[in-house]
Design a protein around this motif. Sequence first.
Motif, short mmCIF file in Angstrom:
data_model
loop_
_atom_site.label_atom_id
_atom_site.label_comp_id
_atom_site.label_asym_id
_atom_site.label_seq_id
_atom_site.Cartn_x
_atom_site.Cartn_y
_atom_site.Cartn_z
N LYS A 1 -16.31 46.66 8.08
CA LYS A 1 -16.68 47.53 9.21
C LYS A 1 -17.75 48.55 8.85
CE LYS A 1 -12.71 50.44 8.62
NZ LYS A 1 -13.61 51.60 8.43
N GLY A 2 -18.50 48.94 9.86
CA GLY A 2 -19.61 49.87 9.62
C GLY A 2 -20.76 49.19 8.92
N THR A 3 -20.92 47.88 9.16
CA THR A 3 -21.94 47.10 8.44
C THR A 3 -23.33 47.23 9.08
OG1 THR A 3 -21.43 45.16 9.77
CG2 THR A 3 -20.27 45.37 7.69
N ASP A 4 -23.36 47.70 10.32
CA ASP A 4 -24.64 47.88 11.02
C ASP A 4 -25.13 49.30 10.76
OD1 ASP A 4 -26.66 48.38 12.95
OD2 ASP A 4 -25.73 46.99 14.38
N LYS A 5 -26.37 49.41 10.29
CA LYS A 5 -26.95 50.71 9.96
C LYS A 5 -26.88 51.69 11.13
CE LYS A 5 -30.44 50.63 6.74
NZ LYS A 5 -31.76 50.44 6.23
N ILE B 1 -0.12 53.43 -2.82
CA ILE B 1 -0.42 52.09 -3.39
C ILE B 1 0.84 51.34 -3.81
CG2 ILE B 1 -1.71 50.78 -5.13
CD1 ILE B 1 -3.71 53.15 -5.24
N PRO B 2 1.72 51.95 -4.65
CA PRO B 2 2.92 51.20 -5.05
C PRO B 2 3.81 50.86 -3.86
CG PRO B 2 2.93 53.45 -5.98
CD PRO B 2 1.60 53.24 -5.35
N LEU B 3 3.81 51.71 -2.87
CA LEU B 3 4.61 51.44 -1.68
C LEU B 3 4.06 50.22 -0.92
CD1 LEU B 3 6.96 52.28 0.08
CD2 LEU B 3 5.49 54.00 1.15
N ILE B 4 2.74 50.19 -0.75
CA ILE B 4 2.13 49.03 -0.06
C ILE B 4 2.41 47.76 -0.86
CG2 ILE B 4 -0.05 47.99 0.74
CD1 ILE B 4 -1.12 50.85 1.20
N ASN B 5 2.33 47.85 -2.19
CA ASN B 5 2.64 46.68 -3.03
C ASN B 5 4.08 46.19 -2.82
OD1 ASN B 5 0.11 46.34 -4.12
ND2 ASN B 5 0.51 47.67 -5.89
N GLN B 6 4.99 47.14 -2.60
CA GLN B 6 6.38 46.75 -2.35
C GLN B 6 6.57 46.15 -0.96
OE1 GLN B 6 8.15 50.69 -3.32
NE2 GLN B 6 9.77 49.43 -4.23
N LEU B 7 5.72 46.59 -0.02
CA LEU B 7 5.84 46.10 1.36
C LEU B 7 5.28 44.68 1.52
CD1 LEU B 7 4.74 49.36 3.23
CD2 LEU B 7 6.96 48.23 3.51
N ILE B 8 4.23 44.37 0.76
CA ILE B 8 3.53 43.08 0.93
C ILE B 8 4.47 41.87 0.96
CG2 ILE B 8 1.88 41.49 -0.21
CD1 ILE B 8 0.17 44.04 -0.85
N PRO B 9 5.43 41.76 0.00
CA PRO B 9 6.30 40.57 0.03
C PRO B 9 7.19 40.45 1.27
CG PRO B 9 6.52 41.79 -2.05
CD PRO B 9 5.71 42.64 -1.13
N LEU B 10 7.33 41.54 2.04
CA LEU B 10 8.18 41.48 3.23
C LEU B 10 7.46 40.85 4.42
CD1 LEU B 10 9.72 45.10 3.28
CD2 LEU B 10 10.55 43.08 2.07
N PHE B 11 6.15 40.60 4.28
CA PHE B 11 5.35 40.15 5.43
C PHE B 11 4.95 38.68 5.33
CE2 PHE B 11 5.33 44.62 5.93
CZ PHE B 11 5.22 44.81 7.29
N ASP B 12 4.88 38.05 6.53
CA ASP B 12 4.44 36.66 6.61
C ASP B 12 2.94 36.58 6.38
OD1 ASP B 12 7.05 35.85 7.65
OD2 ASP B 12 6.45 36.98 9.43
N HIS B 13 2.24 37.58 6.91
CA HIS B 13 0.77 37.57 6.83
C HIS B 13 0.25 38.94 6.44
CE1 HIS B 13 0.31 33.54 8.45
NE2 HIS B 13 1.37 33.83 9.19
N VAL B 14 -0.87 38.94 5.72
CA VAL B 14 -1.49 40.19 5.29
C VAL B 14 -2.99 40.11 5.55
CG1 VAL B 14 -1.88 41.79 3.37
CG2 VAL B 14 0.25 40.46 3.45
N VAL B 15 -3.53 41.13 6.24
CA VAL B 15 -4.99 41.24 6.42
C VAL B 15 -5.41 42.63 5.96
CG1 VAL B 15 -5.07 39.60 8.35
CG2 VAL B 15 -4.81 42.05 8.81
N ALA B 16 -6.71 42.84 5.78
CA ALA B 16 -7.18 44.14 5.31
C ALA B 16 -8.51 44.47 5.97
CB ALA B 16 -7.35 44.12 3.79
N SER B 17 -8.89 45.76 5.90
CA SER B 17 -10.24 46.13 6.32
C SER B 17 -10.94 46.82 5.17
CB SER B 17 -10.21 47.06 7.55
OG SER B 17 -9.71 48.33 7.19
N GLN B 18 -12.25 46.76 5.18
CA GLN B 18 -13.08 47.42 4.18
C GLN B 18 -14.24 48.12 4.88
OE1 GLN B 18 -13.11 44.20 1.17
NE2 GLN B 18 -14.10 45.67 -0.21
N ASP B 19 -14.36 49.43 4.65
CA ASP B 19 -15.53 50.17 5.10
C ASP B 19 -16.69 49.62 4.27
OD1 ASP B 19 -15.97 52.19 7.02
OD2 ASP B 19 -16.22 53.73 5.48
N TRP B 20 -17.78 49.22 4.92
CA TRP B 20 -18.79 48.41 4.21
C TRP B 20 -20.18 48.75 4.74
CZ3 TRP B 20 -17.77 45.75 -0.04
CH2 TRP B 20 -18.60 44.69 -0.45
#
Length: 205
Positions: free
Chosen positions: A105-109, A28-47
């Motif tokens: 993702k995984g939103t369909d039963k 987690i802290p590593l990802i937080n440090q990486l975020i400012p280095l990127f132009d764009h950020v997207v994410a996925s959620q198992d749902w």
Amino acid sequence: MKTLVIIDMQNDFLSHGALEVKGSERIIPLINQLIPLFDHVVASQDWHPKNHVSFAKTHGKKSGDSIFLRGRWRPLWKDHCIQSSKGAKITESLHQEKIEFVAYKGTDKKWDSYSAFFDDGGESTHLFEFLKKHNLFDLYFVGVATEYCVKFSVLDALSLGFSVFVIRDAIAALHAGEEEKKSLDEMKKRGAKLIESKDLFSRRS
Ligand code: VGL
Ligand code: ZN
């Protein structure tokens, strides 16, 4: 432009979660440090909806069992990442302000989806459409779990023609060891570049 793709950093995959991925807190802290280095950020959620096809209980089985479904053996899991539950939330310790798009993702039963792009029935999460619309073709993957959602998302991204990087120290596996190694080898063989976060930090300074 460089896009950070954060895979499934949800409470259920962290410590005390339904499907704890050992080592997920550490990234987690590593990802937080990486975020400012990127132009764009997207994410996925198992749902997942309740009684999802990937849940052992749905089939009267135990987690760890498998079922043969539509041509292959599929592992069954404890109930996890149920839509709108606390376990399905992206962890509050992750900096989420820059996330521009979330692939659910995984939103369909009826279908599971390890990939952040398509479910097993071929239905799109619209992540591909979002990236294409904004001309985002260089993807840097972080998150969990290496041998499931990270791997399948990476392989789909390669098939779709993206330039794919996997930040080796910012991913974590459900089962560290042989499976993890096999997954990393497979991603590499298919054309993903395995890099370390320090490669990105040093490039900046
Ligand atoms: C995942 C197992 C079940 C993952 C999701 O995010 O890697 N693994 N559902
Ligand atoms: Zn799942």
